[in-house]
Enzyme design. Structure first.
Site, PDB file in Angstrom:
ATOM      1  N   LYS A  65     -18.596   1.262   3.329  1.00  0.00           N
ATOM      2  CA  LYS A  65     -18.193   1.338   1.918  1.00  0.00           C
ATOM      3  C   LYS A  65     -18.708   0.175   1.073  1.00  0.00           C
ATOM      4  O   LYS A  65     -18.967   0.335  -0.109  1.00  0.00           O
ATOM      5  CB  LYS A  65     -16.662   1.361   1.805  1.00  0.00           C
ATOM      6  CG  LYS A  65     -16.041   2.684   2.187  1.00  0.00           C
ATOM      7  CD  LYS A  65     -14.555   2.671   1.874  1.00  0.00           C
ATOM      8  CE  LYS A  65     -13.858   3.869   2.451  1.00  0.00           C
ATOM      9  NZ  LYS A  65     -12.432   3.897   2.131  1.00  0.00           N
ATOM     10  N   ASP A 100     -10.985   6.196  -3.934  1.00  0.00           N
ATOM     11  CA  ASP A 100      -9.745   5.730  -3.300  1.00  0.00           C
ATOM     12  C   ASP A 100      -8.767   5.240  -4.375  1.00  0.00           C
ATOM     13  O   ASP A 100      -7.547   5.392  -4.237  1.00  0.00           O
ATOM     14  CB  ASP A 100     -10.021   4.580  -2.320  1.00  0.00           C
ATOM     15  CG  ASP A 100     -10.656   5.062  -1.022  1.00  0.00           C
ATOM     16  OD1 ASP A 100     -10.495   6.254  -0.679  1.00  0.00           O
ATOM     17  OD2 ASP A 100     -11.318   4.252  -0.349  1.00  0.00           O
TER      18      ASP A 100
HETATM   19  P1  NAP Z   1      -9.978  -2.965   6.074  1.00  0.00           P
HETATM   20  O1  NAP Z   1     -10.888  -3.137   4.902  1.00  0.00           O
HETATM   21  O2  NAP Z   1     -10.466  -3.260   7.435  1.00  0.00           O
HETATM   22  O3  NAP Z   1      -8.660  -3.852   5.787  1.00  0.00           O
HETATM   23  C1  NAP Z   1      -7.640  -3.953   6.755  1.00  0.00           C
HETATM   24  C2  NAP Z   1      -6.431  -4.638   6.152  1.00  0.00           C
HETATM   25  O4  NAP Z   1      -5.370  -4.588   7.107  1.00  0.00           O
HETATM   26  C3  NAP Z   1      -6.648  -6.120   5.817  1.00  0.00           C
HETATM   27  O5  NAP Z   1      -5.887  -6.458   4.687  1.00  0.00           O
HETATM   28  C4  NAP Z   1      -6.116  -6.800   7.091  1.00  0.00           C
HETATM   29  O6  NAP Z   1      -5.673  -8.132   6.887  1.00  0.00           O
HETATM   30  C5  NAP Z   1      -4.915  -5.922   7.383  1.00  0.00           C
HETATM   31  N1  NAP Z   1      -4.479  -6.005   8.775  1.00  0.00           N
HETATM   32  C6  NAP Z   1      -5.154  -5.551   9.875  1.00  0.00           C
HETATM   33  N2  NAP Z   1      -4.423  -5.772  10.976  1.00  0.00           N
HETATM   34  C7  NAP Z   1      -3.276  -6.401  10.575  1.00  0.00           C
HETATM   35  C8  NAP Z   1      -2.130  -6.873  11.254  1.00  0.00           C
HETATM   36  N3  NAP Z   1      -2.010  -6.763  12.598  1.00  0.00           N
HETATM   37  N4  NAP Z   1      -1.145  -7.432  10.546  1.00  0.00           N
HETATM   38  C9  NAP Z   1      -1.251  -7.541   9.182  1.00  0.00           C
HETATM   39  N5  NAP Z   1      -2.312  -7.097   8.470  1.00  0.00           N
HETATM   40  C10 NAP Z   1      -3.324  -6.535   9.169  1.00  0.00           C
HETATM   41  O7  NAP Z   1      -9.443  -1.457   6.148  1.00  0.00           O
HETATM   42  P2  NAP Z   1      -9.193  -0.442   4.929  1.00  0.00           P
HETATM   43  O8  NAP Z   1     -10.370   0.410   4.736  1.00  0.00           O
HETATM   44  O9  NAP Z   1      -8.659  -1.228   3.762  1.00  0.00           O
HETATM   45  O10 NAP Z   1      -8.044   0.486   5.532  1.00  0.00           O
HETATM   46  C11 NAP Z   1      -6.700   0.035   5.626  1.00  0.00           C
HETATM   47  C12 NAP Z   1      -5.787   1.224   5.920  1.00  0.00           C
HETATM   48  O11 NAP Z   1      -5.839   2.125   4.809  1.00  0.00           O
HETATM   49  C13 NAP Z   1      -6.209   2.052   7.143  1.00  0.00           C
HETATM   50  O12 NAP Z   1      -5.040   2.496   7.799  1.00  0.00           O
HETATM   51  C14 NAP Z   1      -6.951   3.210   6.552  1.00  0.00           C
HETATM   52  O13 NAP Z   1      -6.918   4.371   7.373  1.00  0.00           O
HETATM   53  C15 NAP Z   1      -6.142   3.431   5.283  1.00  0.00           C
HETATM   54  N6  NAP Z   1      -6.882   4.137   4.248  1.00  0.00           N
HETATM   55  C16 NAP Z   1      -6.351   5.299   3.822  1.00  0.00           C
HETATM   56  C17 NAP Z   1      -6.985   6.019   2.829  1.00  0.00           C
HETATM   57  C18 NAP Z   1      -6.377   7.298   2.370  1.00  0.00           C
HETATM   58  O14 NAP Z   1      -7.044   8.058   1.652  1.00  0.00           O
HETATM   59  N7  NAP Z   1      -5.123   7.586   2.725  1.00  0.00           N
HETATM   60  C19 NAP Z   1      -8.181   5.553   2.257  1.00  0.00           C
HETATM   61  C20 NAP Z   1      -8.692   4.331   2.731  1.00  0.00           C
HETATM   62  C21 NAP Z   1      -8.039   3.643   3.728  1.00  0.00           C
HETATM   63  P3  NAP Z   1      -6.696  -9.369   7.066  1.00  0.00           P
HETATM   64  O15 NAP Z   1      -7.442  -9.485   5.775  1.00  0.00           O
HETATM   65  O16 NAP Z   1      -5.822 -10.512   7.344  1.00  0.00           O
HETATM   66  O17 NAP Z   1      -7.597  -9.024   8.234  1.00  0.00           O
END
Ligand code: NAP
Length: 265
Positions: A65, A100
């Site tokens: 992305k 998103d």
């Molecule tokens: P990303 O860019 O990898 O970001 C991950 C986030 O989660 C970061 O803020 C990270 O914190 C945090 N995190 C990871 N492990 C953690 C833990 N053990 N404790 C606390 N915080 C933690 O991923 P993303 O694309 O934003 O996706 C995040 C979630 O949103 C996923 O579950 C994804 O499936 C979901 N999502 C859903 C949609 C939808 O349409 N429903 C769309 C996009 C994403 P740090 O910065 O500290 O690493």
């Protein structure tokens, strides 16, 4: 026939193909939606190849992305968020969009939740950035809480009136909030929540972006506390609805898309 698709790695379990193909069937559009899984080093070749082949539009997911931003002309919102999840090949140069953000806004709107209150976004990755910009643009006062506090501060610095915190601030932020978004991956793989249950309350609307399970621990605990709950399927649905509208210029058949999604979540 038109061809749309998804570029990510991995994409094997994506719900986007059945969701979009349900829309084409409902609208009588002669189109297919295909999931592509290029090697991460081949993203540029994949985008150029898609354009050369006349592919009409692509969704983009993890891990591409951010990188795809440099390969297309991003619109203002995608540029501010720093991530593209929808590429439109309809013009001379492919354009990049971030649906998103629309997914967050329209998931709340679908549940008649007003966005002009105090919002807490947990997470500062791709989904957290989309949620924070979407809610701030819609009039909310946004606080961002993230495990890595520096990322929360950096994101807050990009948004007027926002402030950034570590997760330890949730105990004071959530009791005063009207809106809460979990945009972390916590809850995807285990029965965990990033938000202490005792902070949840009846005046709160909670959107959990996690959609691998629609009844996450956060949503379960929010429901017990009397909060309104919105599962990640709604955000997934409305980011797809916004992509469909971007590509076709038509209103999306929301019920057909939701039916296809809910049958598989
Ligand atoms: P990303 O860019 O990898 O970001 C991950 C986030 O989660 C970061 O803020 C990270 O914190 C945090 N995190 C990871 N492990 C953690 C833990 N053990 N404790 C606390 N915080 C933690 O991923 P993303 O694309 O934003 O996706 C995040 C979630 O949103 C996923 O579950 C994804 O499936 C979901 N999502 C859903 C949609 C939808 O349409 N429903 C769309 C996009 C994403 P740090 O910065 O500290 O690493």
């Amino acid at each position: 026939m038109q061809v749309f698709g998804l570029v990510g790695n991995p994409v094997g379990h994506s719900l986007s193909p059945p969701m979009h193909e349900a829309a084409y069937e409902e609208c009588g559009i002669d189109a297919r939606y295909v999931a592509f899984e290029p090697d991460p080093d081949d993203l540029e070749a994949a985008i150029e190849g898609a354009q050369a082949l006349g592919i009409d539009g692509l969704n983009v997911t993890i891990p591409f992305k951010r990188d795809v931003l440099d390969l297309v002309a991003p619109d203002d919102l995608a540029a501010r968020i720093g991530a593209v999840n929808t590429v439109d090949f309809g013009g001379r140069k492919p354009t990049g969009h971030n649906t998103d953000a629309a997914g967050v806004k329209r998931a709340f709107a679908h549940h008649d939740v007003s966005l002009d209150g105090r919002a807490v976004v947990v997470g500062a990755g791709g989904a957290g950035r989309a949620a924070a910009f979407a809610l701030a643009d819609a009039g909310a006062t946004v606080a961002i809480a993230n495990r890595t506090v520096e990322s929360a501060h950096a994101l807050a610095d990009e948004i007027d009136g926002a402030d950034g915190h570590g997760l330890d601030a949730l105990g004071s932020l959530v009791p005063d909030a009207d809106l809460l978004v979990n945009a972390t991956s916590v809850g995807m793989d285990g029965d965990e929540s990033p938000v202490p249950s005792e902070t949840l309350h009846t005046d709160l609307a909670v959107l959990d972006a996690v959609y691998s399970s629609i009844e996450t621990r956060l949503l379960r605990e929010a429901a017990v506390a009397g909060a309104r709950t919105i599962d990640g399927g709604w955000m997934l649905l409305y980011q797809g609805v916004a992509a469909f509208e971007q590509w076709t210029g038509r209103d999306a058949p929301v019920n057909a898309m939701n039916g296809a999604l809910r049958a598989r979540i």
